[in-house]
Structures are given as structure tokens and as C-alpha cells.
Design a protein around this motif. Structure first.
Motif, PDB file in Angstrom:
ATOM      1  N   ARG A 377      13.854  -5.308  -4.440  1.00  0.00           N
ATOM      2  CA  ARG A 377      12.685  -4.461  -4.357  1.00  0.00           C
ATOM      3  C   ARG A 377      11.875  -4.392  -2.905  1.00  0.00           C
ATOM      4  O   ARG A 377      11.590  -5.585  -2.449  1.00  0.00           O
ATOM      5  N   THR A 378      11.557  -3.172  -2.296  1.00  0.00           N
ATOM      6  CA  THR A 378      10.934  -3.241  -1.126  1.00  0.00           C
ATOM      7  C   THR A 378       9.869  -2.390  -1.312  1.00  0.00           C
ATOM      8  O   THR A 378       9.824  -1.255  -1.931  1.00  0.00           O
ATOM      9  N   GLY A 379       8.795  -3.024  -0.801  1.00  0.00           N
ATOM     10  CA  GLY A 379       7.387  -1.906  -0.770  1.00  0.00           C
ATOM     11  C   GLY A 379       7.485  -0.994   0.253  1.00  0.00           C
ATOM     12  O   GLY A 379       7.976  -0.906   1.158  1.00  0.00           O
ATOM     13  N   CYS A 380       6.567   0.123  -0.244  1.00  0.00           N
ATOM     14  CA  CYS A 380       6.509   1.608   0.495  1.00  0.00           C
ATOM     15  C   CYS A 380       4.953   1.497   1.069  1.00  0.00           C
ATOM     16  O   CYS A 380       3.950   1.233   0.497  1.00  0.00           O
ATOM     17  N   HIS A 381       5.027   2.150   2.405  1.00  0.00           N
ATOM     18  CA  HIS A 381       3.646   2.410   3.166  1.00  0.00           C
ATOM     19  C   HIS A 381       3.888   4.118   3.097  1.00  0.00           C
ATOM     20  O   HIS A 381       4.897   4.800   3.286  1.00  0.00           O
ATOM     21  N   ASN A 382       2.729   4.748   2.314  1.00  0.00           N
ATOM     22  CA  ASN A 382       2.580   6.181   2.370  1.00  0.00           C
ATOM     23  C   ASN A 382       1.991   6.742   3.524  1.00  0.00           C
ATOM     24  O   ASN A 382       0.729   6.455   3.972  1.00  0.00           O
ATOM     25  N   PHE A 383       2.679   7.727   4.093  1.00  0.00           N
ATOM     26  CA  PHE A 383       2.201   8.260   5.418  1.00  0.00           C
ATOM     27  C   PHE A 383       1.606   9.746   5.058  1.00  0.00           C
ATOM     28  O   PHE A 383       2.036  10.223   4.210  1.00  0.00           O
ATOM     29  N   PRO A 392       7.721  18.784  11.393  1.00  0.00           N
ATOM     30  CA  PRO A 392       8.045  18.471  12.452  1.00  0.00           C
ATOM     31  C   PRO A 392       9.729  18.823  12.823  1.00  0.00           C
ATOM     32  O   PRO A 392      10.377  17.976  12.109  1.00  0.00           O
ATOM     33  N   ASN A 393       9.783  19.507  13.934  1.00  0.00           N
ATOM     34  CA  ASN A 393      11.180  19.710  14.352  1.00  0.00           C
ATOM     35  C   ASN A 393      12.327  18.485  14.512  1.00  0.00           C
ATOM     36  O   ASN A 393      13.389  18.650  14.423  1.00  0.00           O
ATOM     37  N   VAL A 398       9.845  10.847  13.298  1.00  0.00           N
ATOM     38  CA  VAL A 398       9.201  11.043  14.745  1.00  0.00           C
ATOM     39  C   VAL A 398       7.729  11.858  14.444  1.00  0.00           C
ATOM     40  O   VAL A 398       7.043  11.506  15.094  1.00  0.00           O
ATOM     41  N   GLY A 399       7.588  12.512  13.439  1.00  0.00           N
ATOM     42  CA  GLY A 399       6.538  13.343  13.382  1.00  0.00           C
ATOM     43  C   GLY A 399       5.582  12.722  12.584  1.00  0.00           C
ATOM     44  O   GLY A 399       4.124  12.975  13.173  1.00  0.00           O
ATOM     45  N   TYR A 400       5.653  12.071  11.698  1.00  0.00           N
ATOM     46  CA  TYR A 400       4.541  11.423  10.916  1.00  0.00           C
ATOM     47  C   TYR A 400       4.165   9.942  11.254  1.00  0.00           C
ATOM     48  O   TYR A 400       5.133   9.168  11.152  1.00  0.00           O
ATOM     49  N   THR A 401       3.053   9.645  11.683  1.00  0.00           N
ATOM     50  CA  THR A 401       2.964   8.300  12.324  1.00  0.00           C
ATOM     51  C   THR A 401       1.509   7.664  11.575  1.00  0.00           C
ATOM     52  O   THR A 401       1.041   6.730  12.124  1.00  0.00           O
ATOM     53  N   CYS A 402       0.814   8.491  10.840  1.00  0.00           N
ATOM     54  CA  CYS A 402      -0.372   7.722  10.432  1.00  0.00           C
ATOM     55  C   CYS A 402      -0.218   7.653   8.954  1.00  0.00           C
ATOM     56  O   CYS A 402       0.454   8.588   8.125  1.00  0.00           O
ATOM     57  N   ARG A 403      -0.667   6.435   8.346  1.00  0.00           N
ATOM     58  CA  ARG A 403      -0.537   6.188   6.968  1.00  0.00           C
ATOM     59  C   ARG A 403      -1.749   5.416   6.337  1.00  0.00           C
ATOM     60  O   ARG A 403      -2.555   4.943   7.209  1.00  0.00           O
ATOM     61  N   THR A 509       3.314   3.686  14.773  1.00  0.00           N
ATOM     62  CA  THR A 509       4.797   4.525  15.354  1.00  0.00           C
ATOM     63  C   THR A 509       5.700   3.609  15.646  1.00  0.00           C
ATOM     64  O   THR A 509       6.752   4.054  16.405  1.00  0.00           O
ATOM     65  N   ARG A 510       6.060   2.641  14.824  1.00  0.00           N
ATOM     66  CA  ARG A 510       7.188   1.569  14.945  1.00  0.00           C
ATOM     67  C   ARG A 510       8.524   2.519  14.970  1.00  0.00           C
ATOM     68  O   ARG A 510       9.300   2.193  15.831  1.00  0.00           O
TER      69      ARG A 510
END
Length: 534
Positions: A377-383, A392-393, A398-403, A509-510
Motif C-alpha cells: 500500500r502506497t499513500g496518496c498526496h492530493n493535488f 495543462p497541455n 508537469v501542470g499540477y504542482t500544489c497539494r 514540483t518534484r
């Protein structure tokens, strides 16, 4: 008897018990009628592309009424382009039928194709299909099946059959009493001749023993109809299910893959290129895409990815709000092909401390030596939308960077051979067999970037349609405080004024930085999944 004059021994006549005679006779009738049915079924010509305009007979087997459309199953195994057909609605007290264009057609299984029609008028008496421009005749009166009480899928799993049914009314998220259920086997026309006991039951899935005749020759089970009954219920549940999963492989056993992925999608074609290409780099070798009534360009995207060498199986899954059942189905389907299967969505991306080619496969492979581990099981960060107002094209990575700061929930990679016999799951994880365990990967080792709250245009579609069985649609006035809902959004798909910067607590932004540094083309700068503007 006089002991002084013993009788000569008599030759004994061997007689079969009446019960055995009855069983043999029943099975003979079953095989006879089943073979006759199969003969008539396969006598209908298929539809090669050169003869699609000819008046090939259309044979509608079943009609299933969903909340937003009517599904028809056809014995025509080739998919007929929808523009060549009409949905025909015969109306009460009206001599003239109503003709409407189809919503779509699709392949289904080795026996049938499907067609989707608009919801019928309230005063309809029958529904059929017809070739455009041809006469239509009133079909035999066939009441559409009620989706709320229906056996809809079945497939073989070793010496058992796994049956999927709506209307069992079992408690969610727990294993139920299997002794209360029976499975019934018979002809495609609905005549059930053989019965066996269930060995497990949970949510919408009942597993039963196979009749001995099918167990001895599994290929005989291919195409047989199957249904379920409750021992205290009123008869057998209506069924459109026919047993699949018996395709021959020529005796050559395929090499087991280390890591596969399974997901369910609805109109997610735009996201699939990035999701598949990225996770292939991390080591996913095969994808099972359960298509839940998409009407976008998913076929074209899958074909394009296959041409590039990606191993993708698109599974037509027309059953609404049945994600848990679909994942159970996928476990059985993947068990003979994959050592591990990841169950996660196309808006969820693994990010590892050790970001390298095949890194996810290596991480999972390391757990294969842990004999007690059945699930990772792997935990999730919601953006959140991250200030964007349009999709985002260059892709979500690349487009979503804030969570949000705190992780929420998890997704799982499982060993399908160690999933509990009940196949019980809650989408995020499975019940595993007794004696085995699930482990949590530390967030410092791996995390999933869940691009859950995207720009409003994309998110609104997700708002309006949920695929999980036991998750209430967001627009319903139920469980308002549930984590399955969007905080502060309520039940109406109305964009809040500050949507663009909601769910933004940490700029992360990793993954974006890694993609731009390692995936960009050295000359053009394009990412592999980008489509250059004309």
C-alpha cells in the motif's frame, strides 16, 4: 433358509440408483440442448467490413435498463458501426414506432457485441434494433431487465465459477455467508439444468463450485449461462451472464510478468498516454483498461499505444457503478499473467525516492521474496488546480504542482494469487488470504501524486459520475461530510470562485522537475505524450 441345502450363487444385476439415472439423463439433455443452441448461435454470419451494408439479421438477446441509457446485447460478434443502425421503440396505443440514433456500439465478449440506445419513452412496449432504411417489425415482447437485480458477468477460475450480480443486498466491505447461495447453469435461453453450492460471497460477487462435467472439461463451460439464487429467496435472479475465460492458449504457458496495472476509466482517453508511458518507464509491463461506457477516442488512443509497443488489454465493462466488481474481475483475469497488479487511477502517478527506469518494478520485486506479503500500500498526496484554468497541455505531472499537506488514503499493488477467495475489495485495497499481510510503504520511499482536484472543466465530469458501487454520487444529498466528497463543494456542480487555488497548501514540483529533466526530447523539448500543435 435351510442351511443344509445351500443355494447356488446367483449372478447379481448391477443397477444404477434412480438418482444417478436422473443426473445422467439431465446432463445428456443439457449437453444436447446446449449444443443445439450453440449451433443456431454460431450460424449467424459475422460482419466483415466488406458486407456491413448488407441486411445481416440482427439478433438482440437482452435489454438492460440503466438510469441513463438502455443496453442491448447482440449475437452479432462483430461490432456494427452505430451510424448504420436505429433504435426502434414500439409505443403503446401507437401504430408508428419511434426511431432514434444509437448512442454507440462496442465489442463485448467472444459471444456478443453491445449497443447503447437512449432511454425509451415512458409509454414504450418494446425496443429493438434495425438497419437504417429498412423495415422494422415488432419483436417478441421482452421486458428490459432491471439493472438493480441482475446477474451480469461470469468467468471460470480453476474449478470454480465467479459470478457477478446486482440485487444480492449483501453488506458492503465484508464477507457474507456463502451457504445462503446457489449457482445455476443452463442454456442461453434461460433454462437452468444444473445447480451447485456457493463457496464464497461478498458484495456483488458469488463464487460457486463447477458441475463435475464442466470441471472435467472446462472448455464445455464456455458460453453456458449462469445465475444465482438465495436459498430463502424467490427463484433464480434474472441473468445475462455467460461463462467466459476458457480461451485456448495452444498449450504454451505464457511467461509471468512481474508488474501489471489495472484501472477503470470513463472518458479518460486524454490522460492515458501520459499515465501509460510514464508508468511503463517505471516498470509496468501490461495494462488492463476496464472501459466503463466511454464515448471519447479511447479506441484510437489504445491502438496508438499498442502500435508503439505497449501491452494493453481494453476490457469492455458496460456495468454502471460496479468498480469493485470490475477490480475483482481483473484479479481473476490477471492471475495467470502477472505476479503483481497495481490498482490505481489514470490521475494517480507513483513517485519514488529512487527514481530510475523500472524502479517501481524493482521495488515490488523485492517484496516477492517476503513470503507473507500479499499487498503493498502506497499513500496518496492530493493535488489541487494549482492556479490553472485550462487543462495543462504538457500533462498533469508537469501542470499540477500544489497539494494538500497531509496524505490521504492509499492505493495498492497486490499479488492476485493471494487475494482472498471472496475477491472482496474496497477499491483502495483487497482482502488477502489468511496468513498473509498488507504492508505500508513509507512516504520517504514512495508516494502517489493523486491529481484529484483538476481544473474545473475536467473535475466537473468526475463530479457528475462516480463509478464505485458504494460511493454516493456527489450530487446526491447523502453523506455530505464523507471524505469521498469535495470539501466545501456541496451537491451542485457550480464552480466556486476560488477553485483555482483550493487544496493548495504545499508547492511540490518534484515530479514536474524530474519529467522536464529526464523525459523531454533533447531537440524539440516535447515530452513523449505531448502532441505537437499543427
Amino acid at each position: 433358509m435351510d442351511s443344509s441345502s445351500p443355494e447356488q450363487p446367483r449372478k447379481r444385476k448391477h443397477k444404477l440408483p434412480q438418482k444417478s439415472i436422473f443426473l445422467y439423463f439431465s446432463f445428456f439433455l443439457f449437453i444436447f440442448f446446449f449444443c443445439s443452441s450453440h449451433h443456431s448461435f454460431y450460424s449467424h454470419p459475422s460482419l466483415p467490413s466488406s458486407t456491413l451494408t448488407l441486411p445481416t439479421p440482427l439478433h438482440v438477446h437482452h435489454r438492460i435498463l440503466f438510469p441513463d441509457h438502455l443496453l442491448l446485447t447482440l449475437s452479432n460478434t462483430k461490432t456494427i458501426p452505430s451510424h448504420l443502425l436505429h433504435c426502434v421503440y414500439f409505443l403503446n396505443a401507437s401504430p408508428n414506432p419511434l426511431l432514434l440514433p444509437l448512442l454507440s456500439t462496442d465489442r463485448y465478449d467472444q459471444f456478443r457485441s453491445i449497443a447503447r440506445c437512449p432511454l425509451p419513452p415512458i409509454n414504450f412496449s418494446a425496443v429493438d434494433l434495425t438497419w437504417r432504411g429498412m423495415d422494422h417489425h415488432l419483436p417478441p415482447r421482452a421486458t428490459p431487465h432491471n439493472w438493480e437485480k441482475l446477474v451480469y458477468e461470469a468467468l471460470l477460475d480453476n474449478d470454480t465459477v465467479v459470478v457477478f450480480a446486482k440485487g444480492l443486498n449483501l453488506r458492503p466491505h465484508r464477507v457474507s455467508d456463502a451457504t445462503l447461495f446457489r449457482c445455476h447453469f443452463g442454456l442461453p435461453n434461460g433454462a437452468f439444468l444444473l445447480t451447485t453450492n456457493a463457496v464464497s460471497a461478498a458484495q456483488e460477487v458469488v463464487r460457486c463450485a463447477l458441475p463435475q462435467s464442466i470441471r472435467n472439461s472446462p472448455e464445455k463451460g464456455r458460453g453456458i449461462s449462469v445465475s444465482v439464487s438465495h436459498v430463502r429467496g424467490k427463484g433464480v435472479i434474472p441473468s445475462v451472464a455467460r461463462i467466459g475465460g476458457c480461451e485456448k492458449t495452444g498449450g504454451v504457458k505464457e511467461k509471468m510478468l512481474e508488474l501489471c496495472a489495472c484501472t477503470m476509466v470513463w472518458n479518460q482517453a486524454r490522460a492515458m498516454r501520459e499515465w501509460v508511458m510514464y508508468h511503463a518507464w517505471l516498470g509496468v509491463e501490461r495494462w488492463f483498461i476496464y472501459d466503463n461506457n466511454s464515448d471519447d477516442e479511447i479506441d484510437e488512443v489504445v491502438r496508438e499505444l499498442e502500435e508503439k509497443g505497449y501491452d494493453i488489454s481494453r476490457v469492455t465493462w458496460p456495468w454502471v457503478k460496479s468498480q469493485e466488481a470490475g477490480f475483482s474481475h481483473c484479479v481473476v483475469r490477471a492471475k495467470e499473467q502477472c505476479k503483481w497488479v497495481g490498482f490505481f487511477d489514470v490521475d494517480e502517478f507513483f513517485y519514488l525516492k529512487d527514481m530510475r527506469r523500472n524502479g517501481l518494478r524493482s521495488m515490488v520485486g523485492n517484496f516477492s521474496s517476503w513470503k507473507s506479503v500479499a499487498e503493498i500500500r502506497t499513500g496518496c498526496h492530493n493535488f489541487g488546480p494549482s492556479g490553472l484554468t485550462a487543462h495543462p497541455n504538457r500533462g498533469v505531472g508537469v501542470g499540477y504542482t500544489c497539494r494538500l499537506r497531509t496524505p490521504e488514503r492509499h492505493k495498492s499493488i497486490v499479488r492476485p494469487d493471494l487475494v482472498d477467495v471472496s475477491l472482496l475489495n474496497v477499491v483502495h485495497h483487497f482482502e488477502v488470504r489468511e496468513g498473509f499481510e498488507a504492508i505500508n510503504v513509507p512516504l520517504s520511499v514512495a508516494v502517489i501524486n493523486h491529481y484529484k482536484y483538476q481544473v474545473w472543466e475536467t473535475f466537473k465530469a468526475k463530479f457528475l459520475r462516480r463509478v464505485a458501487t458504494y460511493v454516493v454520487d456527489w450530487k446526491e444529498e447523502v453523506n455530505i461530510g464523507s471524505k469521498d466528497r469535495v470539501p466545501g463543494l456541496g451537491t451542485q456542480p457550480i464552480e466556486p470562485g476560488d477553485w483555482g487555488f483550493r487544496f493548495c497548501e504545499v508547492w511540490d514540483t518534484r515530479l514536474r522537475d524530474f519529467l522536464l529533466s529526464n523525459f523531454s526530447h533533447p531537440q524539440t523539448g516535447f515530452l513523449p505524450w505531448e502532441t505537437p500543435s499543427p
